[in-house]
Design a protein around this motif. Structure first.
Motif, PDB file in Angstrom:
ATOM      1  N   SER A 186      -7.929  -0.526  -4.649  1.00 28.77           N
ATOM      2  CA  SER A 186      -8.436  -1.517  -3.702  1.00 28.77           C
ATOM      3  C   SER A 186      -7.842  -2.879  -4.026  1.00 28.77           C
ATOM      4  O   SER A 186      -7.572  -3.202  -5.178  1.00 28.77           O
ATOM      5  CB  SER A 186      -9.962  -1.574  -3.740  1.00 28.77           C
ATOM      6  N   GLU A 226       0.110   5.345  -1.733  1.00 24.96           N
ATOM      7  CA  GLU A 226      -0.378   6.472  -0.946  1.00 24.96           C
ATOM      8  C   GLU A 226       0.251   7.761  -1.465  1.00 24.96           C
ATOM      9  O   GLU A 226       1.460   7.891  -1.522  1.00 24.96           O
ATOM     10  CB  GLU A 226      -0.084   6.257   0.532  1.00 24.96           C
ATOM     11  N   ARG A 242       0.806  -1.226   0.000  1.00 23.23           N
ATOM     12  CA  ARG A 242       0.000   0.000   0.000  1.00 23.23           C
ATOM     13  C   ARG A 242       0.840   1.277   0.000  1.00 23.23           C
ATOM     14  O   ARG A 242       0.462   2.278  -0.581  1.00 23.23           O
ATOM     15  CB  ARG A 242      -0.981   0.006   1.172  1.00 23.23           C
ATOM     16  N   ASP A 276     -18.667   9.283  -4.180  1.00 28.36           N
ATOM     17  CA  ASP A 276     -17.677   9.185  -3.104  1.00 28.36           C
ATOM     18  C   ASP A 276     -18.349   9.587  -1.799  1.00 28.36           C
ATOM     19  O   ASP A 276     -18.629  10.758  -1.572  1.00 28.36           O
ATOM     20  CB  ASP A 276     -16.490  10.095  -3.394  1.00 28.36           C
ATOM     21  N   ASN A 277     -18.623   8.605  -0.969  1.00 33.24           N
ATOM     22  CA  ASN A 277     -19.270   8.859   0.326  1.00 33.24           C
ATOM     23  C   ASN A 277     -18.263   8.888   1.473  1.00 33.24           C
ATOM     24  O   ASN A 277     -18.663   8.893   2.638  1.00 33.24           O
ATOM     25  CB  ASN A 277     -20.317   7.783   0.619  1.00 33.24           C
ATOM     26  N   SER A 278     -16.990   8.922   1.176  1.00 38.01           N
ATOM     27  CA  SER A 278     -15.976   8.832   2.226  1.00 38.01           C
ATOM     28  C   SER A 278     -15.997  10.041   3.167  1.00 38.01           C
ATOM     29  O   SER A 278     -15.562   9.923   4.303  1.00 38.01           O
ATOM     30  CB  SER A 278     -14.588   8.666   1.616  1.00 38.01           C
ATOM     31  N   GLY A 279     -16.477  11.173   2.715  1.00 40.04           N
ATOM     32  CA  GLY A 279     -16.497  12.371   3.564  1.00 40.04           C
ATOM     33  C   GLY A 279     -17.755  12.520   4.393  1.00 40.04           C
ATOM     34  O   GLY A 279     -17.886  13.466   5.159  1.00 40.04           O
ATOM     35  N   THR A 280     -18.677  11.543   4.281  1.00 40.69           N
ATOM     36  CA  THR A 280     -19.933  11.643   5.046  1.00 40.69           C
ATOM     37  C   THR A 280     -19.946  10.761   6.246  1.00 40.69           C
ATOM     38  O   THR A 280     -19.212   9.855   6.388  1.00 40.69           O
ATOM     39  CB  THR A 280     -21.144  11.296   4.151  1.00 40.69           C
ATOM     40  N   ARG A 282      -6.551   8.099  -7.818  1.00 38.29           N
ATOM     41  CA  ARG A 282      -7.606   8.465  -6.849  1.00 38.29           C
ATOM     42  C   ARG A 282      -7.691   7.439  -5.728  1.00 38.29           C
ATOM     43  O   ARG A 282      -7.763   7.788  -4.572  1.00 38.29           O
ATOM     44  CB  ARG A 282      -8.967   8.527  -7.540  1.00 38.29           C
ATOM     45  N   PHE A 283      -7.789   6.167  -6.118  1.00 38.63           N
ATOM     46  CA  PHE A 283      -7.800   5.105  -5.113  1.00 38.63           C
ATOM     47  C   PHE A 283      -7.424   3.775  -5.740  1.00 38.63           C
ATOM     48  O   PHE A 283      -7.443   3.618  -6.951  1.00 38.63           O
ATOM     49  CB  PHE A 283      -9.132   5.019  -4.363  1.00 38.63           C
TER      50      PHE A 283
END
Length: 98
Positions: A40, A31, A27, A94-98, A37-38
């Motif tokens: 997995s 980083e 990983r 992108d729900n990572s900030g919620t 962006r990402f």
């Protein structure tokens, strides 16, 4: 944005802990990687496929990443050659900030 799905298929099942170890050990270089962006690391439900999914900001960076040298390296890591698919990401949530 472009997605890249990399699939490794074995006749025997991958060990989940081995895939988790690969993800943990590899990983670091991803980083903060420019243009990525990402990423997995995944294991298929049947266990015979390990998959990595990448979302890149541009196609040129995505395609430049998957060199013959990288393909050779990951073949050794996973014990199987990868199938690399490039996908046009036409929408993204992108729900990572919620």
């Amino acid at each position: 944005m472009i997605g890249v799905l990399v699939t490794f298929t074995q006749t025997d099942k991958f060990d989940r802990s081995s895939i988790a170890k690969i993800a943990d050990e590899l990983r670091g270089p991803f980083e903060g990687m420019a243009g990525l962006r990402f990423k997995s690391f995944m294991l298929g439900e049947d266990g015979v496929q390990a998959k990595n999914f990448y979302a890149w900001d541009d196609e040129e960076k995505a395609r430049a990443f998957f060199t013959p040298e990288l393909v050779e390296k990951v073949t050794g890591v996973y014990g199987a050659p990868p199938k690399i698919e490039y996908l046009d990401i036409v929408g993204f949530v992108d729900n990572s900030g919620t």
